[in-house]
Design a protein around this motif. Structure first.
Motif, PDB file in Angstrom:
ATOM      1  N   VAL A 161       0.803  -1.059   0.117  1.00 46.65           N
ATOM      2  CA  VAL A 161       0.123   0.023   0.153  1.00 46.65           C
ATOM      3  C   VAL A 161       0.808   1.408  -0.130  1.00 46.65           C
ATOM      4  O   VAL A 161       0.803   2.234  -0.785  1.00 46.65           O
ATOM      5  N   ARG A 162       1.924   1.170   0.907  1.00 48.53           N
ATOM      6  CA  ARG A 162       2.907   2.303   1.055  1.00 48.53           C
ATOM      7  C   ARG A 162       3.472   2.328  -0.350  1.00 48.53           C
ATOM      8  O   ARG A 162       3.642   3.535  -1.076  1.00 48.53           O
ATOM      9  N   SER A 163       4.046   1.515  -1.055  1.00 49.91           N
ATOM     10  CA  SER A 163       4.751   1.308  -2.382  1.00 49.91           C
ATOM     11  C   SER A 163       3.699   1.876  -3.449  1.00 49.91           C
ATOM     12  O   SER A 163       4.347   2.444  -4.216  1.00 49.91           O
ATOM     13  N   ALA A 164       2.543   1.452  -3.472  1.00 42.60           N
ATOM     14  CA  ALA A 164       1.500   1.954  -4.466  1.00 42.60           C
ATOM     15  C   ALA A 164       1.163   3.444  -4.107  1.00 42.60           C
ATOM     16  O   ALA A 164       0.372   4.032  -5.026  1.00 42.60           O
ATOM     17  N   GLU A 165       1.541   3.899  -2.961  1.00 42.16           N
ATOM     18  CA  GLU A 165       1.233   5.267  -2.524  1.00 42.16           C
ATOM     19  C   GLU A 165      -0.554   5.314  -2.431  1.00 42.16           C
ATOM     20  O   GLU A 165      -1.082   6.332  -2.838  1.00 42.16           O
ATOM     21  N   LEU A 166      -1.028   4.609  -1.972  1.00 36.23           N
ATOM     22  CA  LEU A 166      -2.616   4.555  -1.665  1.00 36.23           C
ATOM     23  C   LEU A 166      -2.793   5.020  -0.379  1.00 36.23           C
ATOM     24  O   LEU A 166      -1.992   4.953   0.517  1.00 36.23           O
ATOM     25  N   PRO A 167      -4.241   5.372  -0.376  1.00 37.76           N
ATOM     26  CA  PRO A 167      -4.611   6.064   1.096  1.00 37.76           C
ATOM     27  C   PRO A 167      -4.314   4.963   2.118  1.00 37.76           C
ATOM     28  O   PRO A 167      -5.025   3.649   1.825  1.00 37.76           O
ATOM     29  N   LYS A 168      -4.036   5.141   3.331  1.00 33.89           N
ATOM     30  CA  LYS A 168      -4.059   4.261   4.326  1.00 33.89           C
ATOM     31  C   LYS A 168      -5.158   4.071   5.005  1.00 33.89           C
ATOM     32  O   LYS A 168      -5.726   5.049   5.914  1.00 33.89           O
ATOM     33  N   TRP A 169      -6.091   2.955   4.500  1.00 36.90           N
ATOM     34  CA  TRP A 169      -7.518   2.780   5.007  1.00 36.90           C
ATOM     35  C   TRP A 169      -7.351   1.915   5.930  1.00 36.90           C
ATOM     36  O   TRP A 169      -6.475   0.944   5.908  1.00 36.90           O
ATOM     37  N   PRO A 170      -8.519   1.463   6.909  1.00 30.49           N
ATOM     38  CA  PRO A 170      -8.258   0.363   7.748  1.00 30.49           C
ATOM     39  C   PRO A 170      -8.722  -0.717   7.111  1.00 30.49           C
ATOM     40  O   PRO A 170      -9.551  -0.781   6.134  1.00 30.49           O
TER      41      PRO A 170
END
Length: 93
Positions: free
Chosen positions: A69-78
């Motif tokens: 998720v960090r690598s793809a630069e996505l929002p950090k959702w639960p």
């Protein structure tokens, strides 16, 4: 060690684009993973990990998912869904 298939899904407040999910797919590909979520307010991945227990499998998969998720630069959702099955259970079902 047992091979586990772990599905994780995070839910948020906007629909995910094709490019965002493609970036997630690229980020999880090294873990034998696939990504989902185009056009929905969620993103997810199915990952394959080796672990000696269900709890260890979830822990390893969560770490890989969060890194992707960090690598793809996505929002950090639960994370709202986690599904786990090992190779023995998969063949029984």
């Amino acid at each position: 060690m047992i091979r586990w298939s772990v599905g994780l899904e995070a839910e948020g407040d906007r629909d995910m684009s094709h490019d965002e999910i493609l970036a997630l797919a690229d980020a999880v590909a090294g873990s034998g993973g696939i990504a989902t979520g185009i056009g929905t307010p969620r993103y997810g991945a199915q990952l394959v990990v080796e672990a000696s227990s269900r709890e260890e499998a979830v822990s390893k998969a969560r770490a890989e998912f969060e890194s992707a998720v960090r690598s793809a630069e996505l929002p950090k959702w639960p994370v709202t869904r986690v599904e786990v099955v090992n190779e023995e259970e998969e063949f029984e079902g």
